[in-house]
Design a protein around this motif. Structure first.
Motif, PDB file in Angstrom:
ATOM      1  N   UNK A  56       0.838  -1.214   0.000  1.00 51.59           N
ATOM      2  CA  UNK A  56       0.000   0.000   0.000  1.00 51.59           C
ATOM      3  C   UNK A  56       0.869   1.259   0.000  1.00 51.59           C
ATOM      4  N   UNK A  57       0.291   2.363  -0.507  1.00 56.32           N
ATOM      5  CA  UNK A  57       1.009   3.641  -0.564  1.00 56.32           C
ATOM      6  C   UNK A  57       0.875   4.349   0.783  1.00 56.32           C
ATOM      7  N   UNK A 211     -12.147  -6.331  11.440  1.00 57.66           N
ATOM      8  CA  UNK A 211     -11.209  -7.344  11.929  1.00 57.66           C
ATOM      9  C   UNK A 211     -10.103  -7.596  10.917  1.00 57.66           C
ATOM     10  N   UNK A 212      -8.857  -7.531  11.394  1.00 59.62           N
ATOM     11  CA  UNK A 212      -7.727  -7.902  10.565  1.00 59.62           C
ATOM     12  C   UNK A 212      -6.935  -6.719  10.037  1.00 59.62           C
ATOM     13  N   UNK A 213      -5.637  -6.991   9.838  1.00 56.54           N
ATOM     14  CA  UNK A 213      -4.720  -5.943   9.360  1.00 56.54           C
ATOM     15  C   UNK A 213      -5.050  -5.512   7.947  1.00 56.54           C
ATOM     16  N   UNK A 216      -7.628  -2.926   8.054  1.00 56.67           N
ATOM     17  CA  UNK A 216      -7.038  -1.679   8.578  1.00 56.67           C
ATOM     18  C   UNK A 216      -6.208  -0.981   7.507  1.00 56.67           C
ATOM     19  N   UNK A 217      -5.406  -1.762   6.752  1.00 56.72           N
ATOM     20  CA  UNK A 217      -4.580  -1.163   5.699  1.00 56.72           C
ATOM     21  C   UNK A 217      -5.454  -0.522   4.625  1.00 56.72           C
ATOM     22  N   UNK A 222      -7.364   4.399   1.978  1.00 59.40           N
ATOM     23  CA  UNK A 222      -8.454   5.247   1.494  1.00 59.40           C
ATOM     24  C   UNK A 222      -8.546   6.548   2.278  1.00 59.40           C
ATOM     25  N   UNK A 223      -8.307   6.439   3.582  1.00 55.78           N
ATOM     26  CA  UNK A 223      -8.363   7.641   4.428  1.00 55.78           C
ATOM     27  C   UNK A 223      -7.240   8.611   4.079  1.00 55.78           C
TER      28      UNK A 223
END
Length: 712
Positions: A56-57, A211-213, A216-217, A222-223
């Motif tokens: 991911x960036x 749930x899960x990394x 979260x990534x 996106x955030x």
């Protein structure tokens, strides 16, 4: 203040992910070894750049956990140090805050929540991350679920629960030689937890999106993208602003000189300095200060040369050359009267203003008999009071005794006043008032004052003041050929007195040359003169070029000064005996005026004809020769000093730069460029700004490219 660019030390490039933990630990130890304040923490960072498919960036900053207490008292400073470090990173509005909290700990006691709330009160950039879910006892998972669902401790971006490998699992991953990457293995362990673990299954069933990394990534990516899209216009404006500031500062340093431009710049510089000298010498601009100072130098040498004339003391009288400046008639009166017309209502206004008794009506300044005069009319006890002031008299006369004859129309003297008054006048001091009756019925009145010179007092009686007895002794002890216009044996005395006087002309003439050349130096080279040619034409950053210009002009002006001194010495030699005057008219006119002075002062009864002849002949001949000598000195300074410099200035500068002249002395383009060498401070400042400009331009291009890609 300005911050220096970061110092980056590249440690290694890894191809195998399994080697990364060990290298990170080595880098951390290397940083801490450089810490000199005895702490276990540093603001320096270990950067790990991970590139590859599926990455991911994101830029993640792993901050140390907040400390509540320390084992050793000496380490208590680490509590505030870590908190300040965390605050620094959280403060940026472009940072996403991950509040990592163990699932088995009470959220109420977590300091990170308060720090995050202070910098992000709306929670727009804060995400809660619950770790170690495997430590939650069965039956206690409801509290975690209420947090994940936002029922407790709500955050705008919510909470995520992740299960990272335990220490023993990490050790196994380090030792594993399998082809499966440590990252994939860690994710597999996490997936197993949420699918098979008694507590993990409950979390996944009720809040699978939390749930899960991986989830979260995705949320972070996106955030972060949304934040970038929101802030990118402001970021671009900010970078463009600092870029404009950098370019403005670069511009203030001036264009960096190139080898191709150096030659033309020097030619243009020589032309500008030459034009500056021409404008000053010929007084062709609005600034006339150079020419005014030049005239002052000429007036000064004229005054000092005239002051060298001898004085002759006869009884209580002193005869000297400046008496001719009084310009009187044979009967001692100045050739014109000082006059004034006044409107009656103008004076009545002064009388009516009782509180303004000191107000005066002043006549225009009038030059009469070689002196400046002014009448003052005021009121005194209701009467009209007239005073006479000598505003200017010959410099070597301290005061003069005069008779004032008042001639008025439409005015009447008060009782007891006489039309004629005898008084002594000093420069700038009004005479005693002459009072006339007031009021007056007419519309205007006239006042005229005729002035007769009775006596005078010289300002200084010099050591060249000769008494009658000394003149007679000189006549008795000297003899020689006849002096021009004299048929008496006193000719030799005149030649001796004139010869002594001529020798005194050298010093004031030398001083005038020195002052004139200093004026030229100051106009061209004055370091403390903002308008000097060198300050106007040479940029301050070119200090070497300034030194070269200063040296070239100084040598040239020094040469002109030496030549001027030689020419003045020749002028003095030309005035030494034998004396000769071709123009008898001016000599006879001068003699006639001095004879009038002798009659005015009634000296015929105090000295014989031979003494009188020495006085009249010496002073009259000196009057002519001094005028000629001073004019020659002035012409020399005008034409040799100023004129020659004006003509030669540009050529001398071009030769000094090595642009023209003998072929062997001409300089290469590289040598000419070296004249524009900047001082180290400016040189390094320019390099720093150029590097900063390049970085800022690259940032603008990158932001613009990102923005365009997003719009597309």
């Amino acid at each position: 203040g300005q911050y220096s660019p970061p110092v980056i030390e590249e440690c290694c490039v890894l191809q195998e992910p399994k080697d990364m933990p060990e290298q990170i630990e080595q880098a951390q130890r290397a940083l801490l070894e450089r810490v000199t304040n005895g702490t276990n923490f540093t603001s320096n960072v270990v950067c790990v750049n991970i590139a590859g498919d599926g990455c991911p960036d994101l830029s993640l900053v792993d901050l140390p956990g907040l400390i509540q207490s320390t084992e050793n008292k000496d380490d208590e400073g680490d509590i505030d140090r870590v908190e300040e470090l965390v605050r620094t990173y959280l403060a940026s509005s472009e940072t996403v805050i991950l509040q990592c909290i163990a699932s088995d700990e009470d959220l109420e006691n977590q300091s990170i929540r308060k720090l995050a709330r202070n910098v992000d009160p709306e929670g727009k950039r804060s995400i809660g991350v619950l770790t170690k879910p495997d430590k939650v006892d069965a039956g206690c998972e409801g509290a975690i679920l209420s947090i994940l669902k936002g029922d407790k401790y709500p955050l705008a971006q919510g909470y995520y629960v992740v299960r990272t490998p335990k220490q023993d699992e990490l050790n196994k991953l380090k030792e594993s030689d399998a082809n499966v990457s440590a990252f994939e293995e860690a994710r597999s362990i996490e997936d197993d937890f949420f699918r098979s673990h008694e507590v993990g299954k409950i979390f996944y069933e009720h809040a699978p999106e939390r749930c899960g990394s991986a989830k979260l990534l995705y949320k972070l990516s996106s955030m972060l993208q949304a934040m970038i899209d929101e802030h990118i216009p402001a970021i671009k404006r900010k970078v463009e602003t600092v870029l404009a500031q950098t370019e403005s500062e670069l511009k203030s340093l001036g264009e960096e000189m190139s080898e191709a431009d150096a030659r033309m710049e020097l030619i243009e510089l020589a032309r500008k300095i030459a034009n500056s000298s021409t404008e000053a010498i010929k007084s062709t601009t609005r600034d006339k200060s150079f020419w005014r100072r030049t005239v002052e130098i000429f007036e000064d040498v004229n005054s000092k040369v005239n002051d060298t004339s001898p004085m002759f003391a006869i009884g209580d009288k002193v005869v000297f050359a400046s008496l001719l400046n009084l310009d009187t008639t044979p009967n001692g009166f100045l050739r014109e009267s000082v006059t004034m017309h006044i409107a009656a209502d103008e004076f009545q206004a002064i009388v009516d203003e009782a509180h303004s008794s000191n107000e005066m009506i002043l006549s225009p300044i009038q030059v009469v008999g070689g002196m400046k005069w002014q009448l003052q009319v005021g009121q005194e006890s209701g009467n009209l009071a007239v005073r006479l002031t000598a505003l200017d008299m010959p410099a070597d006369i301290q005061n003069i005794g005069v008779v004032m004859d008042f001639d008025t129309k439409n005015l009447k003297l008060i009782s007891g006043e006489l039309a004629r008054t005898e008084t002594t006048l000093m420069t700038g001091c009004p005479s005693q008032p002459k009072l006339f009756s007031w009021p007056y019925n007419g519309s205007s009145f006239f006042i005229g004052v005729s002035i007769k010179i009775l006596s005078y007092t010289p300002l200084d009686v010099t050591d060249r003041t000769y008494h009658i007895s000394e003149v007679k002794e000189l006549i008795e002890n000297t003899s020689g050929r006849e002096f021009p216009g004299i048929r008496l044996n006193s000719s030799a005395v005149c030649q001796e007195l004139i010869g002594e006087t001529v020798e005194l002309w050298k010093d004031p003439a030398f001083d005038s040359s020195k002052t004139m050349h200093n004026l030229l130096r100051y106009h061209l080279l004055g370091a403390d003169a903002p308008k000097s040619a060198i300050n106007q034409c040479v940029h301050p950053r070119y200090k070497k070029l300034k030194r070269v210009v200063h040296s070239i002009i100084t040598k040239h002006v020094n040469r002109l000064e030496e030549e001027s001194i030689q020419q003045i010495s020749k002028l003095v030699n030309m005035e030494r005996p034998p004396f000769f005057a071709l123009n008898d008219f001016f000599l006879l006119d001068s003699r006639s005026k001095f004879e009038d002075v002798v009659k005015m002062l009634d000296l015929n009864r105090l000295c014989d004809d031979e003494v009188k002849e020495v006085i009249v002949s010496t002073l009259s001949f000196l009057r002519i020769k001094q005028k000629v000598f001073v004019e020659n000195v002035i012409h020399l300074l005008l034409h040799h000093c100023l004129g020659t410099f004006e003509v030669e200035c540009e050529r001398v500068l071009l030769e000094g730069f090595g642009l023209v002249g003998e072929k062997l002395k001409r300089k290469s383009d590289n040598d000419l460029l070296s004249l524009f060498a900047e001082e180290d401070e400016i040189y390094f400042r320019r390099r720093d700004l150029q590097q900063r400009q390049a970085r800022q331009k690259a940032a603008v291009d990158l932001i613009t490219s990102h923005f365009e890609d997003f719009e597309y």
